[in-house]
Design a protein around this motif. Structure first.
Motif, PDB file in Angstrom:
ATOM      1  N   LYS A 232       0.851  -1.184   0.000  1.00  0.00           N
ATOM      2  CA  LYS A 232       0.000   0.000   0.000  1.00  0.00           C
ATOM      3  C   LYS A 232       0.887   1.233   0.000  1.00  0.00           C
ATOM      4  CE  LYS A 232      -3.420   2.646   2.616  1.00  0.00           C
ATOM      5  NZ  LYS A 232      -4.337   2.702   3.772  1.00  0.00           N
ATOM      6  N   SER A 233       0.565   2.181  -0.878  1.00  0.00           N
ATOM      7  CA  SER A 233       1.309   3.436  -0.900  1.00  0.00           C
ATOM      8  C   SER A 233       0.676   4.390   0.106  1.00  0.00           C
ATOM      9  CB  SER A 233       1.262   4.056  -2.305  1.00  0.00           C
ATOM     10  OG  SER A 233       1.891   5.324  -2.287  1.00  0.00           O
ATOM     11  N   PHE A 234       1.465   4.790   1.101  1.00  0.00           N
ATOM     12  CA  PHE A 234       0.959   5.692   2.129  1.00  0.00           C
ATOM     13  C   PHE A 234       1.200   7.163   1.793  1.00  0.00           C
ATOM     14  CE2 PHE A 234       0.875   1.694   4.253  1.00  0.00           C
ATOM     15  CZ  PHE A 234      -0.088   1.803   5.244  1.00  0.00           C
ATOM     16  N   ALA A 235       2.086   7.428   0.835  1.00  0.00           N
ATOM     17  CA  ALA A 235       2.338   8.802   0.387  1.00  0.00           C
ATOM     18  C   ALA A 235       3.137   8.736  -0.913  1.00  0.00           C
ATOM     19  CB  ALA A 235       3.103   9.600   1.444  1.00  0.00           C
ATOM     20  N   PRO A 236       2.831   9.636  -1.878  1.00  0.00           N
ATOM     21  CA  PRO A 236       3.537   9.626  -3.170  1.00  0.00           C
ATOM     22  C   PRO A 236       4.878  10.347  -3.096  1.00  0.00           C
ATOM     23  CG  PRO A 236       1.882  11.323  -3.200  1.00  0.00           C
ATOM     24  CD  PRO A 236       1.744  10.635  -1.864  1.00  0.00           C
ATOM     25  N   ILE A 237       5.727   9.913  -2.163  1.00  0.00           N
ATOM     26  CA  ILE A 237       6.986  10.616  -1.931  1.00  0.00           C
ATOM     27  C   ILE A 237       7.894  10.559  -3.152  1.00  0.00           C
ATOM     28  CG2 ILE A 237       9.053  10.710  -0.484  1.00  0.00           C
ATOM     29  CD1 ILE A 237       6.449  11.567   0.896  1.00  0.00           C
ATOM     30  N   GLY A 238       7.855   9.465  -3.888  1.00  0.00           N
ATOM     31  CA  GLY A 238       8.685   9.345  -5.080  1.00  0.00           C
ATOM     32  C   GLY A 238       8.391  10.448  -6.082  1.00  0.00           C
ATOM     33  N   GLU A 239       7.116  10.688  -6.359  1.00  0.00           N
ATOM     34  CA  GLU A 239       6.740  11.742  -7.307  1.00  0.00           C
ATOM     35  C   GLU A 239       7.090  13.118  -6.754  1.00  0.00           C
ATOM     36  OE1 GLU A 239       5.714  11.641 -10.441  1.00  0.00           O
ATOM     37  OE2 GLU A 239       6.070   9.479 -10.298  1.00  0.00           O
ATOM     38  N   GLN A 240       6.894  13.304  -5.445  1.00  0.00           N
ATOM     39  CA  GLN A 240       7.240  14.588  -4.824  1.00  0.00           C
ATOM     40  C   GLN A 240       8.737  14.851  -4.914  1.00  0.00           C
ATOM     41  OE1 GLN A 240       5.625  14.571  -0.851  1.00  0.00           O
ATOM     42  NE2 GLN A 240       3.522  14.266  -1.562  1.00  0.00           N
ATOM     43  N   GLN A 243       9.609  15.825  -8.537  1.00  0.00           N
ATOM     44  CA  GLN A 243       9.201  17.193  -8.836  1.00  0.00           C
ATOM     45  C   GLN A 243      10.149  18.199  -8.190  1.00  0.00           C
ATOM     46  OE1 GLN A 243       6.637  18.079 -11.030  1.00  0.00           O
ATOM     47  NE2 GLN A 243       7.756  20.002 -10.823  1.00  0.00           N
ATOM     48  N   ALA A 244      10.575  17.913  -6.956  1.00  0.00           N
ATOM     49  CA  ALA A 244      11.524  18.799  -6.273  1.00  0.00           C
ATOM     50  C   ALA A 244      12.853  18.857  -7.027  1.00  0.00           C
ATOM     51  CB  ALA A 244      11.746  18.329  -4.841  1.00  0.00           C
ATOM     52  N   ALA A 250      15.469  23.532 -12.706  1.00  0.00           N
ATOM     53  CA  ALA A 250      14.923  24.678 -13.436  1.00  0.00           C
ATOM     54  C   ALA A 250      15.373  25.994 -12.823  1.00  0.00           C
ATOM     55  CB  ALA A 250      13.405  24.589 -13.455  1.00  0.00           C
ATOM     56  N   GLU A 251      15.337  26.096 -11.504  1.00  0.00           N
ATOM     57  CA  GLU A 251      15.712  27.349 -10.837  1.00  0.00           C
ATOM     58  C   GLU A 251      17.197  27.657 -10.982  1.00  0.00           C
ATOM     59  OE1 GLU A 251      14.306  28.298  -6.998  1.00  0.00           O
ATOM     60  OE2 GLU A 251      12.263  27.571  -7.355  1.00  0.00           O
TER      61      GLU A 251
END
Length: 284
Positions: A232-240, A243-244, A250-251
């Protein structure tokens, strides 16, 4: 207070569920410890999720000791269990005791985990006699995946189910302090948990076990491998995280980072003198 093998036993007696997650580094282990996770498992799964191997069979004792030490430094409360890797205990009971001792002495683990049931009872007994708690891993055993014919549920027919029950009873008799049940039908795992007096930790073995364990990269959606049904995925930390990382790139490219808020100042007179000195030197 620091959790011990007696803490886990008391959890079973009190019918309080035990929480376990894999951990392989100091930072993650510290966050888990501070979050109240009961047990940290330094699993040989680190071969895939940390080192990029195709399976766990390439993991060495040195790999396990290295990661175990890091986790142990962070575990102020959590109970630390470290896997005996492939071929570190299969060759003889002597090797099993010796390498278990290394994980305790050098890796700072509080217990070791080994895969195998009745065939490894002598190993479990001798390791236990050396005052090292052992968690026996039965059901699906990743180190034996070639012999098992792949990653699949174990114990679905009568003979296989009976063997797993006999494995559980045998490792308990040999002195195992707990049993990890992987990819076993939920009803079978519940029965085993009722038959044995030691705690059972399930992964893909249903809610009837005394506790649960997951690979933390799986439960945080950080690992790109195939996800099992029991995850079960408890949080989409990989995608977060991705994105970071993209935002950072980019910055930097757009010169938005670092901004003035992230810089250190220097006195203008000092800077003027430095410029003057080096400008004159350059001109000379």
């Amino acid at each position: 207070m620091k959790n011990t093998i007696l803490t886990l036993q008391q959890r079973k007696l009190n019918q309080e569920k035990i929480t376990m997650l894999t951990a392989y580094d100091y930072t993650t282990a510290r966050l888990m410890d501070e979050s109240g996770v009961d047990c940290l498992l330094v699993g040989d799964s680190l071969g895939m999720v940390m080192l990029g191997y195709q399976s766990t069979v390439s993991v060495t004792m040195e790999d396990m000791i290295h990661h175990s030490k890091a986790v142990a430094r962070a575990a102020k409360t959590a109970f630390v269990v470290t896997d005996l890797p492939f071929m570190s205990y299969h060759t003889s009971a002597y090797d099993a005791v010796y390498n278990a001792g290394r994980l305790i002495q050098e890796g700072q683990a509080q217990a070791v985990k080994l895969e195998g049931g009745q065939a490894f009872c002598e190993h479990i007994q001798l390791i236990t006699q050396a005052s090292i708690p052992v968690i026996a891993h039965i059901g699906l055993m990743p180190q034996s995946v070639l012999a098992l014919g792949g990653y699949k549920v174990q114990g679905k027919d009568y003979n296989d189910a009976k063997k797993i029950v006999l494995d559980a009873l045998a490792v308990e008799q040999a002195g195992a302090a707990a049993i990890l049940l992987e990819c076993v039908p939920a009803e079978l795992a519940k029965l085993i948990s009722e038959l044995v007096s030691i705690p059972t930790i399930g992964i893909g073995a249903g809610v009837g076990c005394d506790g649960q364990v997951l690979v933390y990269q799986d439960m945080l959606s950080m690992y790109a491998g195939v996800s099992s049904k029991f995850v079960k995925s408890f949080a989409p930390i990989g995608e977060q995280m991705k994105q970071a990382f993209k935002d950072y790139c980019a910055e930097v490219k757009q010169q938005q980072f670092p901004s003035a808020n992230h810089e250190f100042a220097i006195d203008s007179d000092v800077m003027a003198k430095i410029k003057s000195e080096f400008f004159i030197s350059h001109q000379g």
